[in-house]
Design a protein around this motif. Structure first.
Motif, PDB file in Angstrom:
ATOM      1  N   GLU A  93       0.831  -1.204   0.000  1.00  0.00           N
ATOM      2  CA  GLU A  93       0.000   0.000   0.000  1.00  0.00           C
ATOM      3  C   GLU A  93       0.869   1.259   0.000  1.00  0.00           C
ATOM      4  OE1 GLU A  93      -2.993   1.988   3.176  1.00  0.00           O
ATOM      5  OE2 GLU A  93      -3.366  -0.116   2.719  1.00  0.00           O
ATOM      6  N   ALA A  94       1.914   1.264   0.809  1.00  0.00           N
ATOM      7  CA  ALA A  94       2.806   2.421   0.878  1.00  0.00           C
ATOM      8  C   ALA A  94       3.489   2.658  -0.476  1.00  0.00           C
ATOM      9  CB  ALA A  94       3.850   2.230   1.975  1.00  0.00           C
ATOM     10  N   GLU A  95       3.914   1.572  -1.123  1.00  0.00           N
ATOM     11  CA  GLU A  95       4.552   1.708  -2.431  1.00  0.00           C
ATOM     12  C   GLU A  95       3.566   2.212  -3.480  1.00  0.00           C
ATOM     13  OE1 GLU A  95       7.845   1.419  -3.214  1.00  0.00           O
ATOM     14  OE2 GLU A  95       8.105   1.199  -1.045  1.00  0.00           O
ATOM     15  N   LEU A  96       2.341   1.702  -3.427  1.00  0.00           N
ATOM     16  CA  LEU A  96       1.330   2.155  -4.379  1.00  0.00           C
ATOM     17  C   LEU A  96       1.012   3.638  -4.184  1.00  0.00           C
ATOM     18  CD1 LEU A  96      -1.110  -0.894  -4.471  1.00  0.00           C
ATOM     19  CD2 LEU A  96       0.349  -0.087  -6.332  1.00  0.00           C
ATOM     20  N   GLU A  97       0.969   4.093  -2.935  1.00  0.00           N
ATOM     21  CA  GLU A  97       0.724   5.510  -2.663  1.00  0.00           C
ATOM     22  C   GLU A  97       1.818   6.374  -3.280  1.00  0.00           C
ATOM     23  OE1 GLU A  97       0.349   5.778   1.594  1.00  0.00           O
ATOM     24  OE2 GLU A  97      -1.777   5.258   1.540  1.00  0.00           O
ATOM     25  N   LYS A  98       3.066   5.907  -3.204  1.00  0.00           N
ATOM     26  CA  LYS A  98       4.180   6.648  -3.807  1.00  0.00           C
ATOM     27  C   LYS A  98       4.006   6.735  -5.321  1.00  0.00           C
ATOM     28  CE  LYS A  98       7.675   5.221  -0.450  1.00  0.00           C
ATOM     29  NZ  LYS A  98       8.908   4.412  -0.280  1.00  0.00           N
ATOM     30  N   VAL A  99       3.634   5.605  -5.930  1.00  0.00           N
ATOM     31  CA  VAL A  99       3.467   5.558  -7.385  1.00  0.00           C
ATOM     32  C   VAL A  99       2.325   6.476  -7.821  1.00  0.00           C
ATOM     33  CG1 VAL A  99       2.793   4.062  -9.305  1.00  0.00           C
ATOM     34  CG2 VAL A  99       4.468   3.270  -7.632  1.00  0.00           C
ATOM     35  N   ILE A 115      -3.757   6.467 -14.570  1.00  0.00           N
ATOM     36  CA  ILE A 115      -3.003   5.655 -13.602  1.00  0.00           C
ATOM     37  C   ILE A 115      -3.681   4.304 -13.434  1.00  0.00           C
ATOM     38  CG2 ILE A 115      -2.235   5.482 -11.194  1.00  0.00           C
ATOM     39  CD1 ILE A 115      -2.052   8.591 -11.210  1.00  0.00           C
ATOM     40  N   ARG A 116      -5.026   4.300 -13.310  1.00  0.00           N
ATOM     41  CA  ARG A 116      -5.781   3.045 -13.197  1.00  0.00           C
ATOM     42  C   ARG A 116      -5.548   2.163 -14.424  1.00  0.00           C
ATOM     43  NH1 ARG A 116      -9.767   6.404 -11.460  1.00  0.00           N
ATOM     44  NH2 ARG A 116     -10.149   6.285  -9.236  1.00  0.00           N
ATOM     45  N   SER A 117      -5.578   2.763 -15.598  1.00  0.00           N
ATOM     46  CA  SER A 117      -5.368   2.001 -16.836  1.00  0.00           C
ATOM     47  C   SER A 117      -3.982   1.378 -16.857  1.00  0.00           C
ATOM     48  CB  SER A 117      -5.533   2.912 -18.056  1.00  0.00           C
ATOM     49  OG  SER A 117      -6.867   3.331 -18.167  1.00  0.00           O
ATOM     50  N   LEU A 118      -2.975   2.150 -16.472  1.00  0.00           N
ATOM     51  CA  LEU A 118      -1.616   1.612 -16.415  1.00  0.00           C
ATOM     52  C   LEU A 118      -1.534   0.438 -15.441  1.00  0.00           C
ATOM     53  CD1 LEU A 118       0.623   4.818 -16.399  1.00  0.00           C
ATOM     54  CD2 LEU A 118       0.615   3.002 -18.114  1.00  0.00           C
ATOM     55  N   ARG A 128       1.983  13.882  -9.920  1.00  0.00           N
ATOM     56  CA  ARG A 128       2.986  14.949 -10.101  1.00  0.00           C
ATOM     57  C   ARG A 128       3.415  15.063 -11.556  1.00  0.00           C
ATOM     58  NH1 ARG A 128       5.362  12.712  -5.596  1.00  0.00           N
ATOM     59  NH2 ARG A 128       7.024  11.817  -6.857  1.00  0.00           N
ATOM     60  N   CYS A 129       3.395  13.933 -12.260  1.00  0.00           N
ATOM     61  CA  CYS A 129       3.772  13.919 -13.683  1.00  0.00           C
ATOM     62  C   CYS A 129       2.612  14.341 -14.584  1.00  0.00           C
ATOM     63  CB  CYS A 129       4.261  12.531 -14.078  1.00  0.00           C
ATOM     64  SG  CYS A 129       5.829  12.089 -13.322  1.00  0.00           S
ATOM     65  N   GLY A 130       1.489  14.648 -13.994  1.00  0.00           N
ATOM     66  CA  GLY A 130       0.362  15.138 -14.767  1.00  0.00           C
ATOM     67  C   GLY A 130      -0.598  14.083 -15.262  1.00  0.00           C
ATOM     68  N   LEU A 131      -0.447  12.843 -14.804  1.00  0.00           N
ATOM     69  CA  LEU A 131      -1.380  11.799 -15.225  1.00  0.00           C
ATOM     70  C   LEU A 131      -2.701  11.939 -14.470  1.00  0.00           C
ATOM     71  CD1 LEU A 131       0.951   8.658 -15.250  1.00  0.00           C
ATOM     72  CD2 LEU A 131       0.168   9.978 -17.215  1.00  0.00           C
ATOM     73  N   LEU A 132      -3.779  11.681 -15.160  1.00  0.00           N
ATOM     74  CA  LEU A 132      -5.097  11.667 -14.532  1.00  0.00           C
ATOM     75  C   LEU A 132      -5.266  10.340 -13.796  1.00  0.00           C
ATOM     76  CD1 LEU A 132      -7.191  13.030 -17.531  1.00  0.00           C
ATOM     77  CD2 LEU A 132      -6.388  14.312 -15.518  1.00  0.00           C
ATOM     78  N   ASP A 133      -6.131  10.323 -12.808  1.00  0.00           N
ATOM     79  CA  ASP A 133      -6.361   9.095 -12.047  1.00  0.00           C
ATOM     80  C   ASP A 133      -6.762   7.936 -12.961  1.00  0.00           C
ATOM     81  OD1 ASP A 133      -5.707  10.473  -9.779  1.00  0.00           O
ATOM     82  OD2 ASP A 133      -7.701  10.403  -8.870  1.00  0.00           O
ATOM     83  N   GLU A 134      -7.582   8.231 -13.968  1.00  0.00           N
ATOM     84  CA  GLU A 134      -8.019   7.176 -14.882  1.00  0.00           C
ATOM     85  C   GLU A 134      -6.835   6.606 -15.671  1.00  0.00           C
ATOM     86  OE1 GLU A 134     -10.145   4.320 -16.068  1.00  0.00           O
ATOM     87  OE2 GLU A 134     -10.994   5.779 -14.687  1.00  0.00           O
TER      88      GLU A 134
END
Length: 123
Positions: free
Chosen positions: A93-99, A113-116, A105-111
């Motif tokens: 969980e801690a690692e996922l929070e960092k990612v 990130i979910r897709s990745l 910060r890199c400008g990716l939308l939550d969607e």
């Protein structure tokens, strides 16, 4: 068991000690009833304060990884599979929070990130 302390790390020394001992317990390197080095012995070996080692041992005991018998030492306790599973879950969980934070910060939308995440899970 070998513990390496990085004095230039931003992670407090007691946490470094604690995490390395926890990792050794979780990996099976340290098994139930294994006696840990004495507080004084480990502090001399690592060239850190005995209070620092004591703090690490206290936290390990609070989390259920060890038990201290006054006058005899600190021992690894029986590792409850659920406790280990929960500890692993917290680490992931801690690692996922960092990612996620890095993605945002890199400008990716939550969607995005979910897709990745879903693409990577398929591999």
């Amino acid at each position: 068991m070998r513990i390496i302390v990085n004095h230039s790390s931003m992670v407090p020394i007691y946490e470094q000690i604690m995490e390395q001992i926890k990792a050794a317990i979780m990996s099976g390197e340290l098994v139930e009833d294994t006696v840990l080095p004495s507080v004084r012995g480990l502090s001399k070996e690592l060239k850190v304060s005995a209070l620092t080692v004591k703090k690490a041992y206290d936290y390990l005991e609070q989390e259920g990884f060890t038990v201290t018998v006054h006058g005899k030492g600190t021992y690894v306790t029986a590792t409850d599979k659920e406790v280990l599973k929960e500890e692993h879950r917290r680490e992931v969980e801690a690692e996922l929070e960092k990612v996620i934070s890095k993605g945002r910060r890199c400008g990716l939308l939550d969607e995005e990130i979910r897709s990745l995440f879903e693409i990577l899970m398929e591999e």
